[in-house]
Design a protein around this motif. Structure first.
Motif, PDB file in Angstrom:
ATOM      1  N   PRO A 137      41.989  42.272  46.546  1.00 15.16           N
ATOM      2  CA  PRO A 137      41.095  43.286  46.373  1.00 15.16           C
ATOM      3  C   PRO A 137      40.480  43.456  45.048  1.00 15.16           C
ATOM      4  CG  PRO A 137      43.125  43.965  47.317  1.00 15.16           C
ATOM      5  CD  PRO A 137      43.349  42.447  46.699  1.00 15.16           C
ATOM      6  N   SER A 138      39.197  43.690  44.954  1.00 19.27           N
ATOM      7  CA  SER A 138      38.462  43.660  43.795  1.00 19.27           C
ATOM      8  C   SER A 138      38.900  44.644  42.835  1.00 19.27           C
ATOM      9  CB  SER A 138      36.776  43.904  44.093  1.00 19.27           C
ATOM     10  OG  SER A 138      36.726  45.315  44.702  1.00 19.27           O
ATOM     11  N   VAL A 139      39.459  45.689  43.209  1.00 17.24           N
ATOM     12  CA  VAL A 139      39.947  46.543  42.477  1.00 17.24           C
ATOM     13  C   VAL A 139      41.248  46.113  41.395  1.00 17.24           C
ATOM     14  CG1 VAL A 139      39.163  48.588  43.607  1.00 17.24           C
ATOM     15  CG2 VAL A 139      41.463  47.814  43.917  1.00 17.24           C
ATOM     16  N   LEU A 140      41.720  45.367  41.856  1.00 19.42           N
ATOM     17  CA  LEU A 140      42.848  44.718  41.157  1.00 19.42           C
ATOM     18  C   LEU A 140      42.475  43.776  40.178  1.00 19.42           C
ATOM     19  CD1 LEU A 140      45.478  44.453  44.077  1.00 19.42           C
ATOM     20  CD2 LEU A 140      45.313  46.137  42.319  1.00 19.42           C
ATOM     21  N   LEU A 141      41.410  43.146  40.243  1.00 17.43           N
ATOM     22  CA  LEU A 141      40.780  42.008  39.324  1.00 17.43           C
ATOM     23  C   LEU A 141      40.670  42.898  37.783  1.00 17.43           C
ATOM     24  CD1 LEU A 141      37.875  40.454  41.408  1.00 17.43           C
ATOM     25  CD2 LEU A 141      39.902  39.240  40.867  1.00 17.43           C
ATOM     26  N   LYS A 142      40.459  44.017  37.799  1.00 19.97           N
ATOM     27  CA  LYS A 142      40.292  44.777  36.507  1.00 19.97           C
ATOM     28  C   LYS A 142      41.818  44.550  35.689  1.00 19.97           C
ATOM     29  CE  LYS A 142      37.467  48.099  38.674  1.00 19.97           C
ATOM     30  NZ  LYS A 142      37.388  49.491  38.899  1.00 19.97           N
ATOM     31  N   THR A 143      42.801  44.316  36.305  1.00 10.69           N
ATOM     32  CA  THR A 143      43.963  44.123  35.571  1.00 10.69           C
ATOM     33  C   THR A 143      44.255  42.752  34.904  1.00 10.69           C
ATOM     34  OG1 THR A 143      45.411  43.635  37.566  1.00 10.69           O
ATOM     35  CG2 THR A 143      45.005  45.903  37.071  1.00 10.69           C
ATOM     36  N   LEU A 144      43.351  41.854  35.494  1.00  6.58           N
ATOM     37  CA  LEU A 144      43.806  40.379  35.145  1.00  6.58           C
ATOM     38  C   LEU A 144      43.051  40.059  33.628  1.00  6.58           C
ATOM     39  CD1 LEU A 144      42.903  38.624  38.273  1.00  6.58           C
ATOM     40  CD2 LEU A 144      45.047  39.375  37.554  1.00  6.58           C
ATOM     41  N   SER A 145      43.761  39.105  32.880  1.00  2.68           N
ATOM     42  CA  SER A 145      43.157  38.571  31.749  1.00  2.68           C
ATOM     43  C   SER A 145      41.851  37.998  31.987  1.00  2.68           C
ATOM     44  CB  SER A 145      44.074  37.937  31.047  1.00  2.68           C
ATOM     45  OG  SER A 145      44.063  36.387  31.893  1.00  2.68           O
ATOM     46  N   LEU A 146      40.819  37.549  31.246  1.00  4.98           N
ATOM     47  CA  LEU A 146      39.844  37.023  31.198  1.00  4.98           C
ATOM     48  C   LEU A 146      39.891  35.554  32.214  1.00  4.98           C
ATOM     49  CD1 LEU A 146      36.425  36.815  31.086  1.00  4.98           C
ATOM     50  CD2 LEU A 146      36.893  35.914  28.916  1.00  4.98           C
ATOM     51  N   ALA A 149      41.137  36.189  35.682  1.00  4.94           N
ATOM     52  CA  ALA A 149      39.958  36.699  36.642  1.00  4.94           C
ATOM     53  C   ALA A 149      39.084  35.436  37.161  1.00  4.94           C
ATOM     54  CB  ALA A 149      39.353  37.691  35.946  1.00  4.94           C
ATOM     55  N   MET A 150      38.919  34.608  35.907  1.00  3.42           N
ATOM     56  CA  MET A 150      37.964  33.371  36.304  1.00  3.42           C
ATOM     57  C   MET A 150      38.750  32.633  37.418  1.00  3.42           C
ATOM     58  SD  MET A 150      36.516  30.770  33.624  1.00  3.42           S
ATOM     59  CE  MET A 150      35.742  32.017  32.679  1.00  3.42           C
ATOM     60  N   MET A 151      40.021  32.266  37.171  1.00  4.66           N
ATOM     61  CA  MET A 151      40.595  31.431  37.984  1.00  4.66           C
ATOM     62  C   MET A 151      40.635  32.109  39.442  1.00  4.66           C
ATOM     63  SD  MET A 151      41.162  28.749  36.775  1.00  4.66           S
ATOM     64  CE  MET A 151      42.111  28.303  38.395  1.00  4.66           C
ATOM     65  N   GLU A 152      40.685  33.169  39.567  1.00  3.69           N
ATOM     66  CA  GLU A 152      40.868  33.945  40.838  1.00  3.69           C
ATOM     67  C   GLU A 152      39.332  33.871  41.676  1.00  3.69           C
ATOM     68  OE1 GLU A 152      42.961  34.857  43.008  1.00  3.69           O
ATOM     69  OE2 GLU A 152      44.504  34.247  41.362  1.00  3.69           O
ATOM     70  N   ARG A 153      38.371  33.934  40.856  1.00  7.20           N
ATOM     71  CA  ARG A 153      36.996  34.027  41.363  1.00  7.20           C
ATOM     72  C   ARG A 153      36.733  32.636  41.838  1.00  7.20           C
ATOM     73  NH1 ARG A 153      36.111  37.923  37.372  1.00  7.20           N
ATOM     74  NH2 ARG A 153      35.236  39.889  38.294  1.00  7.20           N
ATOM     75  N   ILE A 154      37.309  31.455  40.911  1.00  8.01           N
ATOM     76  CA  ILE A 154      37.135  30.033  41.441  1.00  8.01           C
ATOM     77  C   ILE A 154      37.873  29.725  42.697  1.00  8.01           C
ATOM     78  CG2 ILE A 154      37.898  27.723  40.930  1.00  8.01           C
ATOM     79  CD1 ILE A 154      37.258  28.501  37.962  1.00  8.01           C
ATOM     80  N   ARG A 155      39.030  30.511  42.800  1.00 10.18           N
ATOM     81  CA  ARG A 155      39.598  30.308  43.900  1.00 10.18           C
ATOM     82  C   ARG A 155      39.004  30.965  45.212  1.00 10.18           C
ATOM     83  NH1 ARG A 155      43.325  34.120  46.759  1.00 10.18           N
ATOM     84  NH2 ARG A 155      44.592  33.055  47.988  1.00 10.18           N
ATOM     85  N   MET A 156      38.484  32.146  45.067  1.00  9.33           N
ATOM     86  CA  MET A 156      37.814  32.615  46.208  1.00  9.33           C
ATOM     87  C   MET A 156      36.601  32.115  46.683  1.00  9.33           C
ATOM     88  SD  MET A 156      38.186  36.907  45.653  1.00  9.33           S
ATOM     89  CE  MET A 156      37.969  36.974  43.920  1.00  9.33           C
ATOM     90  N   VAL A 157      35.841  31.342  45.626  1.00  3.95           N
ATOM     91  CA  VAL A 157      34.751  30.596  45.908  1.00  3.95           C
ATOM     92  C   VAL A 157      35.457  29.178  46.795  1.00  3.95           C
ATOM     93  CG1 VAL A 157      33.136  29.009  45.083  1.00  3.95           C
ATOM     94  CG2 VAL A 157      33.161  31.118  44.238  1.00  3.95           C
ATOM     95  N   SER A 158      36.367  28.870  46.206  1.00  5.59           N
ATOM     96  CA  SER A 158      36.959  27.461  46.925  1.00  5.59           C
ATOM     97  C   SER A 158      37.345  27.715  48.498  1.00  5.59           C
ATOM     98  CB  SER A 158      38.063  27.072  46.003  1.00  5.59           C
ATOM     99  OG  SER A 158      37.604  26.700  44.942  1.00  5.59           O
ATOM    100  N   MET A 159      37.937  29.059  48.424  1.00  2.00           N
ATOM    101  CA  MET A 159      38.597  29.295  49.879  1.00  2.00           C
ATOM    102  C   MET A 159      37.576  29.369  50.938  1.00  2.00           C
ATOM    103  SD  MET A 159      41.393  32.484  49.216  1.00  2.00           S
ATOM    104  CE  MET A 159      41.394  32.725  51.160  1.00  2.00           C
ATOM    105  N   ASN A 160      36.113  29.828  50.443  1.00  4.40           N
ATOM    106  CA  ASN A 160      34.919  30.002  51.348  1.00  4.40           C
ATOM    107  C   ASN A 160      34.367  28.635  51.533  1.00  4.40           C
ATOM    108  OD1 ASN A 160      35.187  33.013  51.715  1.00  4.40           O
ATOM    109  ND2 ASN A 160      33.837  32.920  49.632  1.00  4.40           N
ATOM    110  N   ALA A 161      34.336  27.883  50.591  1.00  2.00           N
ATOM    111  CA  ALA A 161      33.988  26.499  50.526  1.00  2.00           C
ATOM    112  C   ALA A 161      34.693  25.478  51.238  1.00  2.00           C
ATOM    113  CB  ALA A 161      33.341  25.888  49.436  1.00  2.00           C
TER     114      ALA A 161
END
Length: 400
Positions: A137-146, A149-161
């Motif tokens: 959930p996007s609200v939890l990304l705020k708790t992550l280190s930079l 957070a970058m790794m989770e965004r990469i993961r989400m893009v990878s999941m879609n692709a």
């Protein structure tokens, strides 16, 4: 029946995915009418060979598929390593198929809906542990280190692709897909909600003997690798708020990982550094021993599939506090734990705080929840029960 198991993660001494791989193999080995071949990574080869020397599995053959070293780190490089391993494992499997002739192929680990496996291309009845399709959930990304957070965004893009490719190359070839939630998949796929996951009876009995704890200080524990998505930073934020209301309490963190230094800094900044104890990485036996010294497991993970530690806490009679997302939300019900909805960050922290406070001040409720959790694990989550159900599914796939 000749069965081929693909278990990238497989270990007799580790939990989660690696423990799942090992225990699925052990359940198959109990039925001597089956012969089993296991493709696995070399990571835990020495532990597997040592365990087999002590307790042989006569109808099981392990094939350790080697890859070049130096690319197993967490993050993107690990995903690439895993995909490369799957490709190499397929060619090993193809050779075995030509020599042996399998009746069934089961991809066990990783349980993942978007990282492809090629084992289903053997033209043999194929079962896929397809995992689930969880996103943070996007609200939890705020708790992550930079970096996290970058790794989770990469993961989400990878999941879609990769997810689209995996749907075509893996899901469409499976006679049966085992998933946490059938509702996450297309209606035309053969998906069954089934947890290939549990605790062995020995551990259930061992943990069931731990006495209920009523002494001070009130202790909360979180266990796992210190990665951003595991939610330890969220746990510290909630505990810091709780600690102001319950100043004798302690928060134990068991594990290690790249976020450790940041977590230690956060605890100090929030004024609870002296109450947060970092135990480091412990053996599984040591972790189970520590369960006797705590009152509650807080498991604030953002997208865990089937976390073993939740079952271990339940079996030890410790209530579980978790987020109402992912696998824990299905494992934990109100009779033996507290699930916190995820609407916004301040709400999550407040609700985790209130859950801990509720369990700290109401010892009778805490003990009642713990006893109910023990019963649930014993009746539903032993590997012996799961193994029988899984072998029945094997027979159904063969018969169909």
């Amino acid at each position: 029946m000749n069965i081929l198991i693909s278990a990238y993660g497989c270990s007799p001494v580790r939990g989660s995915e690696y423990g799942i791989g090992w225990n699925v193999v052990k359940q198959i080995a109990k039925d001597h009418s089956h012969k089993c071949w296991v493709l696995t990574n070399t990571t835990d080869q020495s532990q597997i060979e040592q365990e087999l020397a002590n307790s042989p599995l006569d109808n099981v053959t392990f094939i350790f598929v080697a890859m070049s070293e130096g690319s197993r780190n967490s993050g993107l490089s690990h995903y690439l390593y895993y995909i490369a391993w799957q490709i190499r494992a397929f060619f090993v499997a193809k050779k075995l198929q030509d020599e042996i002739g399998f009746d069934l192929v089961h991809h066990v680990t990783y349980q993942n809906s978007w990282l492809p496996t090629s084992i289903g291309w053997l033209d043999v009845p194929f079962i896929w542990n397809g995992g689930a399709k969880d996103k943070i959930p996007s609200v939890l990304l705020k708790t992550l280190s930079l970096q996290s957070a970058m790794m989770e965004r990469i993961r989400m893009v990878s999941m879609n692709a990769l997810g689209r490719f995996t749907q075509w190359s893996v899901a469409s070839r499976a006679q049966l897909i085992l998933s946490r939630e059938a509702s996450q998949w297309s209606d035309n796929l053969p998906v069954k909600a089934f947890p290939p996951f549990g605790l062995n009876q020995k551990d259930i009995e061992r943990l069931g003997q731990l006495p209920q704890r009523q002494d001070e200080p009130f202790r909360v524990v979180s266990i796992g690798r210190f990665l951003g998505w595991k939610g330890f930073a969220l746990g510290i934020r909630a505990f810091a708020q709780f600690h102001r209301e319950h100043p004798t309490s302690e928060y134990w963190l068991i594990g290690d990982g790249p976020e450790k230094e940041g977590l230690q800094k956060l605890a100090k900044e929030l004024g609870c550094g002296d109450a947060v104890r970092f135990w480091g990485k412990l053996s599984r036996d040591q972790v189970l021993q520590r369960m006797a010294e705590v009152d509650v497991l807080m498991h604030p993970s953002f997208h865990d599939h089937w976390p073993t530690v939740v079952l271990e806490a339940m079996a030890s009679g410790r209530p579980v506090v978790c987020l109402d997302i992912g696998g824990p939300s299905l494992m934990v019900q109100e009779d033996w734990g507290i699930k916190v909805p995820v609407d916004n960050l301040s709400q999550v922290i407040n609700d985790l705080d209130q859950a801990l406070l509720q369990l700290a001040i109401n010892g009778e409720k805490r003990i009642s929840m713990g006893l109910k959790g023990r019963v649930i694990v014993s009746e539903n989550w032993s590997w012996e029960i799961i193994g029988e159900q899984m072998l029945s599914l094997y027979q159904e796939v063969i018969n169909s």
